[in-house]
Design an enzyme around this catalytic site. Structure first.
Site, mmCIF file in Angstrom:
data_model
loop_
_atom_site.group_PDB
_atom_site.id
_atom_site.type_symbol
_atom_site.label_atom_id
_atom_site.label_comp_id
_atom_site.label_asym_id
_atom_site.label_seq_id
_atom_site.Cartn_x
_atom_site.Cartn_y
_atom_site.Cartn_z
ATOM 1 N N LYS A 89 0.722 -1.454 0.387
ATOM 2 C CA LYS A 89 0.463 0.500 0.342
ATOM 3 C C LYS A 89 0.503 1.388 0.294
ATOM 4 C CE LYS A 89 -3.796 2.706 0.924
ATOM 5 N NZ LYS A 89 -3.768 2.724 -0.229
ATOM 6 N N GLN A 110 7.659 4.104 3.684
ATOM 7 C CA GLN A 110 5.997 3.486 3.617
ATOM 8 C C GLN A 110 6.070 2.848 4.574
ATOM 9 O OE1 GLN A 110 3.993 5.837 1.736
ATOM 10 N NE2 GLN A 110 2.602 5.185 3.618
ATOM 11 N N LYS A 125 5.394 2.187 -3.098
ATOM 12 C CA LYS A 125 4.476 3.159 -4.124
ATOM 13 C C LYS A 125 5.231 3.419 -5.273
ATOM 14 C CE LYS A 125 4.495 7.758 -2.092
ATOM 15 N NZ LYS A 125 3.997 7.780 -0.918
ATOM 16 N N ASP A 165 -0.151 10.643 -4.206
ATOM 17 C CA ASP A 165 0.428 11.483 -3.582
ATOM 18 C C ASP A 165 0.989 13.149 -4.453
ATOM 19 O OD1 ASP A 165 2.657 10.855 -1.555
ATOM 20 O OD2 ASP A 165 3.724 12.046 -3.516
ATOM 21 N N THR A 209 -4.055 13.809 5.715
ATOM 22 C CA THR A 209 -2.455 13.409 6.117
ATOM 23 C C THR A 209 -2.396 15.442 6.716
ATOM 24 O OG1 THR A 209 -2.504 12.439 4.074
ATOM 25 C CG2 THR A 209 -0.342 13.435 4.934
HETATM 26 P P1 NDP Z 1 1.001 18.045 -3.899
HETATM 27 O O1 NDP Z 1 0.773 17.649 -5.286
HETATM 28 O O2 NDP Z 1 -0.691 18.358 -3.744
HETATM 29 O O3 NDP Z 1 1.447 19.184 -3.051
HETATM 30 C C1 NDP Z 1 3.011 19.388 -3.235
HETATM 31 C C2 NDP Z 1 2.909 21.081 -3.472
HETATM 32 O O4 NDP Z 1 4.754 20.627 -2.797
HETATM 33 C C3 NDP Z 1 2.546 21.877 -3.879
HETATM 34 O O5 NDP Z 1 2.414 23.004 -3.820
HETATM 35 C C4 NDP Z 1 3.997 22.182 -5.067
HETATM 36 O O6 NDP Z 1 3.763 23.887 -5.365
HETATM 37 C C5 NDP Z 1 4.857 22.195 -3.870
HETATM 38 N N1 NDP Z 1 6.499 22.642 -4.082
HETATM 39 C C6 NDP Z 1 6.869 20.811 -4.942
HETATM 40 N N2 NDP Z 1 7.771 21.230 -5.610
HETATM 41 C C7 NDP Z 1 8.384 22.867 -4.418
HETATM 42 C C8 NDP Z 1 9.608 22.876 -4.624
HETATM 43 N N3 NDP Z 1 11.129 22.566 -5.031
HETATM 44 N N4 NDP Z 1 9.258 24.039 -3.350
HETATM 45 C C9 NDP Z 1 7.726 24.523 -2.902
HETATM 46 N N5 NDP Z 1 7.557 23.747 -3.247
HETATM 47 C C10 NDP Z 1 7.350 22.620 -3.912
HETATM 48 O O7 NDP Z 1 1.048 16.998 -2.792
HETATM 49 P P2 NDP Z 1 0.996 16.136 -1.657
HETATM 50 O O8 NDP Z 1 0.557 17.610 -0.545
HETATM 51 O O9 NDP Z 1 0.081 15.069 -1.632
HETATM 52 O O10 NDP Z 1 2.306 15.799 -1.257
HETATM 53 C C11 NDP Z 1 3.670 16.618 -0.185
HETATM 54 C C12 NDP Z 1 4.417 15.382 0.664
HETATM 55 O O11 NDP Z 1 3.671 14.901 1.502
HETATM 56 C C13 NDP Z 1 4.442 14.685 -0.615
HETATM 57 O O12 NDP Z 1 6.639 14.660 0.248
HETATM 58 C C14 NDP Z 1 4.032 13.650 -0.073
HETATM 59 O O13 NDP Z 1 5.414 12.366 -0.316
HETATM 60 C C15 NDP Z 1 3.843 13.554 1.267
HETATM 61 N N6 NDP Z 1 3.072 13.118 1.218
HETATM 62 C C16 NDP Z 1 1.756 13.351 0.852
HETATM 63 C C17 NDP Z 1 0.313 12.230 1.380
HETATM 64 C C18 NDP Z 1 -1.122 12.518 1.303
HETATM 65 O O14 NDP Z 1 -2.015 11.678 2.016
HETATM 66 N N7 NDP Z 1 -1.060 13.363 0.229
HETATM 67 C C19 NDP Z 1 0.589 11.211 2.030
HETATM 68 C C20 NDP Z 1 1.557 11.136 3.189
HETATM 69 C C21 NDP Z 1 3.038 12.124 2.802
HETATM 70 P P3 NDP Z 1 4.100 23.010 -6.982
HETATM 71 O O15 NDP Z 1 1.958 23.409 -7.418
HETATM 72 O O16 NDP Z 1 4.279 25.220 -7.671
HETATM 73 O O17 NDP Z 1 4.493 22.437 -7.654
#
Ligand code: NDP
Length: 444
Positions: A89, A110, A125, A165, A209
């Site tokens: 998962k 994970q 993943k 993700d 999350t």
């Molecule tokens: P999203 O795609 O929804 O959001 C990612 C965010 O990070 C966007 O705002 C993006 O901006 C920003 N970002 C990407 N690259 C950069 C950078 N270089 N500098 C600053 N900001 C940046 O992803 P999630 O919120 O789902 O995931 C975020 C993190 O949380 C990841 O590491 C993921 O693995 C982890 N995670 C997510 C879970 C989930 O349920 N969604 C569960 C557990 C962990 P932009 O729009 O400009 O790309």
């Protein structure tokens, strides 16, 4: 060379050019050393040697037609790391930076995260080096359908259950599940989580999350005599995790003063307004700089680290290696008391060491962002029972799960003489359950 160092070297040798995977292996293995010393059985059964080798790694071609009728080719991945305590998962990431090493580090992490939830879920993943930014809805749909046309043969409710993700939210899950349902000729809702509410999704999954991160951080700071009330919070990112972290932080009485996207950050001394940032990012899918159109007194900054802003609590919720040594030093100098990792591996190993040695409370991703996958498992339970639970019911379960994860991490740390080190505590607690299951199975 110690036994642990030998295993780390082996992982590096067998997986060249995968620095993120090396980093994750090093971070976990070095912190579980005390457990190995007291438990030779883990060494005799070669548990670590087995854990650095994923059970299965799948790489595939994804071809799709863009809006100009031109053929596009991407690379898809699924790393099924461990099914020791349940079916594989873990989420799918669509981002141009995706490669095998990144997916392997995420799958490895994970496994231990899922173990910490106390639920029966293994670790995996997947994703693709596909950039969803600037693509039309039609292009996103065509990509998702082509991706699933290959992936479907490797997944299933008792085999492997993907979720979202980075770059994969409810819209993408809808297209992916629609294609899965079509080509498998079966409504097996438990095969994907993060679904829309009308076709088997769970209330509170979208928020889980971020909400879970704040529940964990709240437990942790409470234990050390602090409260969220009036705390100044800085959050990197403005995607799913960042947005719902912002919402819950405000609900708990904190003030979120800065958030970012990959272009820059906004700073609002009066506190960021959740409804505005939510509309700009989740509904309109626009850039964070738009916030100034609604709050002209806020400031927009490009090309500067968000971690230079003076805050009490830092929540990295964007991507890996976001906080390096210099950022950690800036947080310490500015009087930050806690860092809560919403993203996976957002802090470099050197920065973790510096933060811990300066007694900064560090909520590690493996534990602190496990609320998403835990609620995905609750979605699977609802799908199996053909039932839908209320938002409050799921949210209360999430709260209990996060409190349990905090307690498990705390107890494992304190049992091993590592008071306040939740990084080691989470790694030890997550590892022990997986390792015991592997030993029970014998040579598999
Ligand atoms: P999203 O795609 O929804 O959001 C990612 C965010 O990070 C966007 O705002 C993006 O901006 C920003 N970002 C990407 N690259 C950069 C950078 N270089 N500098 C600053 N900001 C940046 O992803 P999630 O919120 O789902 O995931 C975020 C993190 O949380 C990841 O590491 C993921 O693995 C982890 N995670 C997510 C879970 C989930 O349920 N969604 C569960 C557990 C962990 P932009 O729009 O400009 O790309």
């Amino acid at each position: 060379m110690t036994y642990i160092q030998q295993i780390i070297e082996e992982a590096k040798f067998k997986n060249p050019n995968e620095p993120e995977f090396h980093q994750a292996v090093e971070e976990i293995l070095t912190s579980i050393e005390p457990v190995l010393q007291n438990n030779q059985m883990y060494i005799k059964s070669k548990v670590l040697e087995r854990l650095i080798e994923p059970e299965r790694q799948i790489m595939f071609r994804v071809t799709w037609l863009d809006d100009n009728g031109e053929l596009q080719i991407n690379r898809g991945f699924r790393v099924q790391h461990s099914s020791a305590i349940g079916p594989f998962k873990g989420g799918l990431r669509f981002h141009p930076s995706v490669n095998l090493g990144i997916i392997k580090f995420l799958a490895f992490e994970q496994t231990f995260k899922n173990s910490l939830t106390g639920l029966s879920i293994g670790g995996a993943k997947g994703g693709a080096d596909f950039n969803p930014k600037g693509k039309s809805d039609m292009e996103i749909m065509k990509f998702c359908q082509s991706f699933m046309t290959e992936l479907y043969r490797h997944i299933g409710q008792f085999i492997d259950i993907p979720a979202g993700d980075m770059g994969v939210g409810e819209r993408e899950i809808g297209y992916l599940y629609g294609q899965y349902k079509r080509i498998s000729n079966s409504f097996e809702a438990g095969t994907l989580t993060g679904k829309g509410l009308s076709y088997g999704g769970s209330l509170a999954r979208k928020e889980a999350t971020g909400f879970g991160l704040l529940y964990f951080v709240n437990e942790m700071i409470k234990y050390h005599g602090h409260s969220m009330e009036g705390k100044r919070v800085v959050i990197s990112g403005s995607g799913n995790v960042a947005l719902y972290s912002c919402k819950k932080a405000i609900e708990l009485g904190a003030k979120v003063i800065a958030m970012s996207d990959s272009n820059g950050y906004i700073y609002d001394e009066n506190g960021i307004d959740f409804n505005t940032i939510h509309t700009i990012k989740e509904i309109q899918r626009k850039r964070i700089s738009e916030y100034l159109n609604y709050f002209p007194k806020a400031v927009y900054v490009e090309d500067k680290s968000i971690w230079n802003i003076k805050c009490d609590i830092a929540l990295p919720c964007a991507m890996q290696n976001d906080i390096d040594l210099a950022d950690a030093q800036a947080l310490i100098d500015n009087g930050c008391i806690a860092v809560g990792e919403g993203a996976n591996m957002p802090t470099t190993n050197e920065a973790i060491k510096l933060l811990l040695s300066n007694k900064i409370l560090l909520a590690p991703a493996k534990a602190a962002n496990a609320g998403g996958v835990a609620t995905s498992a609750l979605e699977m339970a609802q799908n199996s029972a053909r039932l839908s639970w209320s938002f409050e019911f799921v949210d209360n379960k999430l709260k209990d799960i996060m409190a349990n994860i905090f307690n498990e991490s705390k107890q494992a740390a304190e049992k091993n003489g590592l008071y306040g080190n939740y990084v080691a505590g989470a790694n030890i607690a997550g590892f022990t359950r997986v390792a015991n299951a592997m030993i029970a199975y014998g040579a598999v």
